[in-house]
Design a protein around this motif. Sequence first.
Motif, PDB file in Angstrom:
ATOM      1  N   SER A 294      62.360  65.630  70.868  1.00  0.00           N
ATOM      2  CA  SER A 294      63.506  65.428  69.990  1.00  0.00           C
ATOM      3  C   SER A 294      63.245  66.176  68.694  1.00  0.00           C
ATOM      4  N   ARG A 295      64.274  66.838  68.187  1.00  0.00           N
ATOM      5  CA  ARG A 295      64.129  67.558  66.928  1.00  0.00           C
ATOM      6  C   ARG A 295      64.064  66.530  65.799  1.00  0.00           C
ATOM      7  N   THR A 296      62.963  66.499  65.063  1.00  0.00           N
ATOM      8  CA  THR A 296      62.751  65.497  64.030  1.00  0.00           C
ATOM      9  C   THR A 296      62.665  66.136  62.654  1.00  0.00           C
ATOM     10  N   SER A 297      62.967  65.346  61.642  1.00  0.00           N
ATOM     11  CA  SER A 297      62.855  65.799  60.257  1.00  0.00           C
ATOM     12  C   SER A 297      61.603  65.196  59.629  1.00  0.00           C
ATOM     13  N   CYS A 298      61.288  65.651  58.422  1.00  0.00           N
ATOM     14  CA  CYS A 298      60.070  65.185  57.757  1.00  0.00           C
ATOM     15  C   CYS A 298      60.127  63.707  57.404  1.00  0.00           C
ATOM     16  N   SER A 299      61.325  63.170  57.272  1.00  0.00           N
ATOM     17  CA  SER A 299      61.464  61.758  56.911  1.00  0.00           C
ATOM     18  C   SER A 299      61.648  60.852  58.120  1.00  0.00           C
ATOM     19  N   ALA A 300      61.687  61.455  59.311  1.00  0.00           N
ATOM     20  CA  ALA A 300      61.909  60.659  60.523  1.00  0.00           C
ATOM     21  C   ALA A 300      60.592  60.124  61.063  1.00  0.00           C
ATOM     22  N   GLY A 301      60.679  59.466  62.217  1.00  0.00           N
ATOM     23  CA  GLY A 301      59.480  58.924  62.841  1.00  0.00           C
ATOM     24  C   GLY A 301      58.612  60.026  63.416  1.00  0.00           C
TER      25      GLY A 301
ATOM     26  N   GLY B  51      61.021  57.200  69.829  1.00  0.00           N
ATOM     27  CA  GLY B  51      61.422  57.509  68.467  1.00  0.00           C
ATOM     28  C   GLY B  51      62.827  58.046  68.383  1.00  0.00           C
ATOM     29  N   VAL B  52      62.966  59.255  67.830  1.00  0.00           N
ATOM     30  CA  VAL B  52      64.278  59.784  67.533  1.00  0.00           C
ATOM     31  C   VAL B  52      65.067  60.095  68.796  1.00  0.00           C
ATOM     32  N   ALA B  53      64.409  60.280  69.925  1.00  0.00           N
ATOM     33  CA  ALA B  53      65.133  60.573  71.159  1.00  0.00           C
ATOM     34  C   ALA B  53      66.036  59.417  71.559  1.00  0.00           C
ATOM     35  N   ASP B  54      65.742  58.223  71.069  1.00  0.00           N
ATOM     36  CA  ASP B  54      66.582  57.079  71.368  1.00  0.00           C
ATOM     37  C   ASP B  54      67.799  57.014  70.452  1.00  0.00           C
ATOM     38  N   ASP B  55      67.835  57.850  69.429  1.00  0.00           N
ATOM     39  CA  ASP B  55      68.937  57.887  68.487  1.00  0.00           C
ATOM     40  C   ASP B  55      70.000  58.843  69.002  1.00  0.00           C
ATOM     41  N   ALA B  56      71.216  58.360  69.176  1.00  0.00           N
ATOM     42  CA  ALA B  56      72.279  59.182  69.748  1.00  0.00           C
ATOM     43  C   ALA B  56      72.614  60.388  68.885  1.00  0.00           C
ATOM     44  N   SER B  57      72.237  60.360  67.604  1.00  0.00           N
ATOM     45  CA  SER B  57      72.573  61.478  66.715  1.00  0.00           C
ATOM     46  C   SER B  57      71.492  62.547  66.685  1.00  0.00           C
TER      47      SER B  57
END
Length: 297
Positions: free
Chosen positions: A83-90, A60-66
């Motif tokens: 990975s630190r995720t937001s409510c709208s993320a995966g 998921g978000v861990a693959d996102d460089a940002s």
Amino acid sequence: MWIAVAVVALIVVDVVLVSLALGRTATAQNGPAGPIPTFSSSARPSVTPTPSASATPSAGVADDASASRLLSAVDGKEAWRASRTSCSAGKAVLEHSVDGGATWVAVALGDDVRALTGLRATTTGVSVLVGVGDDCAATVRTSADDGATWAAGQPGAAGAGVTDTALQLKSGRIASPCTDPVDAYQGQYTTLVACSDSVAWRNGTSAWVTAPIAGIQSIADAGNTYTLARTGAATCAGVEVLSLPAVKVTASSAVSPVGCWTEGTSSGPVAIDLAGTSLWAWAGDTVAVSADGGASW
């Protein structure tokens, strides 16, 4: 007379059957006796699949460089990451390693978890700061059995949580001292926030003090000092490890060099954590552990 004949016939049949049975269970001339079959009506127990181990970053978000990352170490062998995720993320992914980061096993967080913003592990368990339900309410959950079950945790047990413009501290949600917080650490007395071009520090609930220290990606507690990870520095072609006093920070406070992790990528999110003298670092798809606090790798 017919009755006598019938009795004799029955005796002969019994002798034959006994002989056959003895032949089935007797030790064979050329080998040991085979097992006598047994039967049971009980169902075969179900087997719980073992999660597959992976040395790659969380899905998921861990693959996102940002995306920023979370890493919490227990000792030189055991750590947790996410990975630190937001409510709208995966969907948030939490992983656990007990072999120095060589392999990682995904740990279930619960179907109601929509975000993960804080993580802290100790020798007694692991705590996460998550957003749950339709309103993504900030909630601390703690597990004492490696994530098999979760219970309500104490405020602050998962450390500080970071969103785009706010911090979730032990005392509750507050505005961030900068509009782009990268990482935050709240200790017993002080709080440090890493921003894109500076760090902000405060003692208790006093006013924030800003020091122009740029490039800080992650903060680890080192007792009377903070251990920091910085990228983009001319003095280190990788992840630079620095030290900053944890008390009496001023606008002119400076960092002291500790070491340089050259295998760490100089771009993208970085996470570090310190357990004793073991400094863990996670950058790109690589995890490394330094036995001397980041001085050597």
